[in-house]
Design a protein around this motif. Structure first.
Motif, PDB file in Angstrom:
ATOM      1  N   ALA A  25       0.799  -1.214   0.000  1.00 41.43           N
ATOM      2  CA  ALA A  25       0.000   0.000   0.000  1.00 41.43           C
ATOM      3  C   ALA A  25       0.833   1.265   0.000  1.00 41.43           C
ATOM      4  O   ALA A  25       0.346   2.326  -0.332  1.00 41.43           O
ATOM      5  CB  ALA A  25      -0.929   0.012   1.212  1.00 41.43           C
ATOM      6  N   HIS A  55      -1.378   6.128   2.626  1.00 40.46           N
ATOM      7  CA  HIS A  55      -1.822   6.049   1.239  1.00 40.46           C
ATOM      8  C   HIS A  55      -3.263   5.584   1.206  1.00 40.46           C
ATOM      9  O   HIS A  55      -3.627   4.623   1.887  1.00 40.46           O
ATOM     10  CB  HIS A  55      -0.934   5.071   0.460  1.00 40.46           C
ATOM     11  CG  HIS A  55      -1.392   4.818  -0.945  1.00 40.46           C
ATOM     12  ND1 HIS A  55      -1.405   3.569  -1.510  1.00 40.46           N
ATOM     13  CD2 HIS A  55      -1.870   5.657  -1.893  1.00 40.46           C
ATOM     14  CE1 HIS A  55      -1.850   3.643  -2.749  1.00 40.46           C
ATOM     15  NE2 HIS A  55      -2.139   4.909  -3.007  1.00 40.46           N
ATOM     16  N   VAL A  73      -6.634   4.582  -1.360  1.00 39.43           N
ATOM     17  CA  VAL A  73      -7.157   4.266  -2.685  1.00 39.43           C
ATOM     18  C   VAL A  73      -8.671   4.316  -2.599  1.00 39.43           C
ATOM     19  O   VAL A  73      -9.260   3.809  -1.643  1.00 39.43           O
ATOM     20  CB  VAL A  73      -6.709   2.869  -3.156  1.00 39.43           C
ATOM     21  CG1 VAL A  73      -7.292   2.551  -4.529  1.00 39.43           C
ATOM     22  CG2 VAL A  73      -5.193   2.783  -3.199  1.00 39.43           C
ATOM     23  N   SER A  74      -9.323   4.940  -3.583  1.00 37.91           N
ATOM     24  CA  SER A  74     -10.777   5.075  -3.546  1.00 37.91           C
ATOM     25  C   SER A  74     -11.387   4.810  -4.905  1.00 37.91           C
ATOM     26  O   SER A  74     -10.727   4.951  -5.938  1.00 37.91           O
ATOM     27  CB  SER A  74     -11.165   6.490  -3.079  1.00 37.91           C
ATOM     28  OG  SER A  74     -10.696   7.447  -4.008  1.00 37.91           O
ATOM     29  N   GLU A  75     -12.661   4.409  -4.908  1.00 40.85           N
ATOM     30  CA  GLU A  75     -13.437   4.248  -6.130  1.00 40.85           C
ATOM     31  C   GLU A  75     -14.791   4.895  -5.896  1.00 40.85           C
ATOM     32  O   GLU A  75     -15.452   4.630  -4.897  1.00 40.85           O
ATOM     33  CB  GLU A  75     -13.615   2.768  -6.480  1.00 40.85           C
ATOM     34  CG  GLU A  75     -12.325   2.070  -6.861  1.00 40.85           C
ATOM     35  CD  GLU A  75     -12.536   0.616  -7.249  1.00 40.85           C
ATOM     36  OE1 GLU A  75     -13.719   0.239  -7.459  1.00 40.85           O
ATOM     37  OE2 GLU A  75     -11.558  -0.122  -7.324  1.00 40.85           O
ATOM     38  N   ARG A  89     -11.354   6.539 -10.055  1.00 40.39           N
ATOM     39  CA  ARG A  89     -10.408   5.946  -9.114  1.00 40.39           C
ATOM     40  C   ARG A  89      -9.506   7.045  -8.581  1.00 40.39           C
ATOM     41  O   ARG A  89      -9.005   7.881  -9.331  1.00 40.39           O
ATOM     42  CB  ARG A  89      -9.561   4.875  -9.798  1.00 40.39           C
ATOM     43  CG  ARG A  89      -8.546   4.194  -8.865  1.00 40.39           C
ATOM     44  CD  ARG A  89      -7.800   3.092  -9.584  1.00 40.39           C
ATOM     45  NE  ARG A  89      -6.807   2.478  -8.725  1.00 40.39           N
ATOM     46  CZ  ARG A  89      -7.048   1.486  -7.878  1.00 40.39           C
ATOM     47  NH1 ARG A  89      -8.279   1.010  -7.763  1.00 40.39           N
ATOM     48  NH2 ARG A  89      -6.084   0.967  -7.137  1.00 40.39           N
ATOM     49  N   ASN A 122      -6.207   8.062  -5.899  1.00 44.52           N
ATOM     50  CA  ASN A 122      -5.067   7.693  -5.066  1.00 44.52           C
ATOM     51  C   ASN A 122      -4.641   8.934  -4.302  1.00 44.52           C
ATOM     52  O   ASN A 122      -4.425   9.996  -4.912  1.00 44.52           O
ATOM     53  CB  ASN A 122      -3.899   7.191  -5.919  1.00 44.52           C
ATOM     54  CG  ASN A 122      -3.997   5.713  -6.230  1.00 44.52           C
ATOM     55  OD1 ASN A 122      -3.585   4.864  -5.440  1.00 44.52           O
ATOM     56  ND2 ASN A 122      -4.564   5.396  -7.382  1.00 44.52           N
ATOM     57  N   THR A 123      -4.537   8.821  -2.998  1.00 43.51           N
ATOM     58  CA  THR A 123      -4.112   9.949  -2.175  1.00 43.51           C
ATOM     59  C   THR A 123      -2.941   9.525  -1.309  1.00 43.51           C
ATOM     60  O   THR A 123      -3.005   8.495  -0.632  1.00 43.51           O
ATOM     61  CB  THR A 123      -5.256  10.447  -1.275  1.00 43.51           C
ATOM     62  OG1 THR A 123      -6.341  10.880  -2.097  1.00 43.51           O
ATOM     63  CG2 THR A 123      -4.798  11.616  -0.410  1.00 43.51           C
ATOM     64  N   TRP A 124      -1.869  10.303  -1.370  1.00 42.34           N
ATOM     65  CA  TRP A 124      -0.693  10.052  -0.550  1.00 42.34           C
ATOM     66  C   TRP A 124      -0.509  11.196   0.436  1.00 42.34           C
ATOM     67  O   TRP A 124      -0.681  12.365   0.080  1.00 42.34           O
ATOM     68  CB  TRP A 124       0.559   9.964  -1.414  1.00 42.34           C
ATOM     69  CG  TRP A 124       0.668   8.740  -2.257  1.00 42.34           C
ATOM     70  CD1 TRP A 124       1.291   7.564  -1.939  1.00 42.34           C
ATOM     71  CD2 TRP A 124       0.168   8.566  -3.586  1.00 42.34           C
ATOM     72  NE1 TRP A 124       1.201   6.677  -2.974  1.00 42.34           N
ATOM     73  CE2 TRP A 124       0.511   7.264  -4.005  1.00 42.34           C
ATOM     74  CE3 TRP A 124      -0.550   9.394  -4.457  1.00 42.34           C
ATOM     75  CZ2 TRP A 124       0.166   6.761  -5.249  1.00 42.34           C
ATOM     76  CZ3 TRP A 124      -0.905   8.908  -5.700  1.00 42.34           C
ATOM     77  CH2 TRP A 124      -0.539   7.603  -6.090  1.00 42.34           C
ATOM     78  N   SER A 176      -7.281  13.214 -16.094  1.00 44.24           N
ATOM     79  CA  SER A 176      -6.877  13.080 -14.695  1.00 44.24           C
ATOM     80  C   SER A 176      -6.769  14.450 -14.024  1.00 44.24           C
ATOM     81  O   SER A 176      -6.396  15.440 -14.652  1.00 44.24           O
ATOM     82  CB  SER A 176      -5.527  12.357 -14.587  1.00 44.24           C
ATOM     83  OG  SER A 176      -5.615  11.043 -15.102  1.00 44.24           O
ATOM     84  N   THR A 184      -3.560  14.060  -4.217  1.00 44.51           N
ATOM     85  CA  THR A 184      -4.674  13.225  -4.627  1.00 44.51           C
ATOM     86  C   THR A 184      -4.778  13.230  -6.138  1.00 44.51           C
ATOM     87  O   THR A 184      -4.892  14.301  -6.750  1.00 44.51           O
ATOM     88  CB  THR A 184      -6.000  13.720  -4.033  1.00 44.51           C
ATOM     89  OG1 THR A 184      -5.926  13.661  -2.605  1.00 44.51           O
ATOM     90  CG2 THR A 184      -7.161  12.851  -4.485  1.00 44.51           C
ATOM     91  N   GLU A 207      -6.985  11.749  -9.276  1.00 48.28           N
ATOM     92  CA  GLU A 207      -8.274  11.153  -9.605  1.00 48.28           C
ATOM     93  C   GLU A 207      -8.372  10.971 -11.113  1.00 48.28           C
ATOM     94  O   GLU A 207      -8.083  11.901 -11.869  1.00 48.28           O
ATOM     95  CB  GLU A 207      -9.401  12.072  -9.119  1.00 48.28           C
ATOM     96  CG  GLU A 207     -10.784  11.518  -9.340  1.00 48.28           C
ATOM     97  CD  GLU A 207     -11.841  12.524  -8.896  1.00 48.28           C
ATOM     98  OE1 GLU A 207     -12.204  13.382  -9.736  1.00 48.28           O
ATOM     99  OE2 GLU A 207     -12.284  12.471  -7.745  1.00 48.28           O
TER     100      GLU A 207
END
Length: 231
Positions: free
Chosen positions: A132, A148, A150-152, A157, A159-161, A209, A227, A229
């Motif tokens: 992850a 980290h 992860v989302s849907e 989709r 991704n956030t760090w 994106s 983030t 997306e």
């Protein structure tokens, strides 16, 4: 875009918390209790933070924060009077956390008008992924990953760090202005956050994106919330 802004705000305020209320299908936990009269809104139905499956739900209540949290302190007290929870401050939030049957519950609240705004969650820590924390976005050379997500959501989709760097906020923003331009990202917004000294935000776009960037000062450095997306 709505999901990306919500995720950015969540990680800026609560970078290391597990946030959920109604568990995704692969989280076999009961929902957290909610004070009567509270209103709930789903931010994201399926996410993972550090590989943990969960969802994000916001709650609003007419109760002030201390009374809102006392509801949970009462619910999570054993029959013998022993508290089965921990409480701690986290930035502007007050947090109460409780573990039961392999499930971990977190409730964090702060004042919102005359009542409270809160994030209520449940996750299963043992279901985490070992992969992850991989970072595949631009970052200062000394940056390290703190968490980290992860989302849907609606076919998108995210991704956030959350990163830490020893660089000051202004240097981090200059780094991204250069690095993201070289990678083909176009900046569509950059500003200082009102009422939050030293906090800078920016939005970038590349094809279909979107990227959100929040940088805020930390002790001896800065935190970076990125983030991305995409469809």
């Amino acid at each position: 875009m709505r999901l990306m802004r919500a995720l950015m705000l969540t990680l800026v305020l609560v970078p290391l918390s597990a946030l959920a209320l109604q568990a995704p299908p692969n989280v076999h936990c009961a929902s957290a209790p909610v004070p009567p009269g509270s209103s709930l809104s789903l931010v994201a139905s399926r996410i993972a933070i550090n590989g943990l499956p969960m969802a994000i739900v916001a709650a609003h209540s007419a109760l002030p924060p201390q009374a809102f949290l006392q509801f949970y302190a009462t619910a999570w007290t054993a029959p013998d009077g022993h508290p089965v929870y921990i409480r701690y401050p986290l930035g502007p939030w007050q947090v109460i956390a409780h573990a039961q049957g392999g499930c971990f519950y977190t409730v964090q609240a702060q004042a919102a008008g005359s009542g409270s705004g809160a994030l209520i969650g449940v996750s299963m820590p043992k279901r985490g992924s070992n992969n992850a924390m991989v970072l595949d976005v631009a970052a200062p050379g000394d940056a390290r990953v703190l968490t980290h997500m992860v989302s849907e959501d609606g076919g998108k989709r995210g991704n956030t760090w959350l990163l830490y760097t020893a660089n000051p906020t202004a240097a981090v923003m200059r780094f991204y202005a250069r690095a993201l331009k070289q990678q083909g990202w176009s900046r569509i917004m950059q500003r200082q956050s009102p009422g939050k000294p030293g906090v800078a935000t920016a939005m970038y776009q590349k094809g279909v994106s979107n990227m959100g960037l929040v940088v805020q000062p930390m002790r001896a450095g800065s935190s970076i919330t990125l983030t991305v997306e995409s469809h």
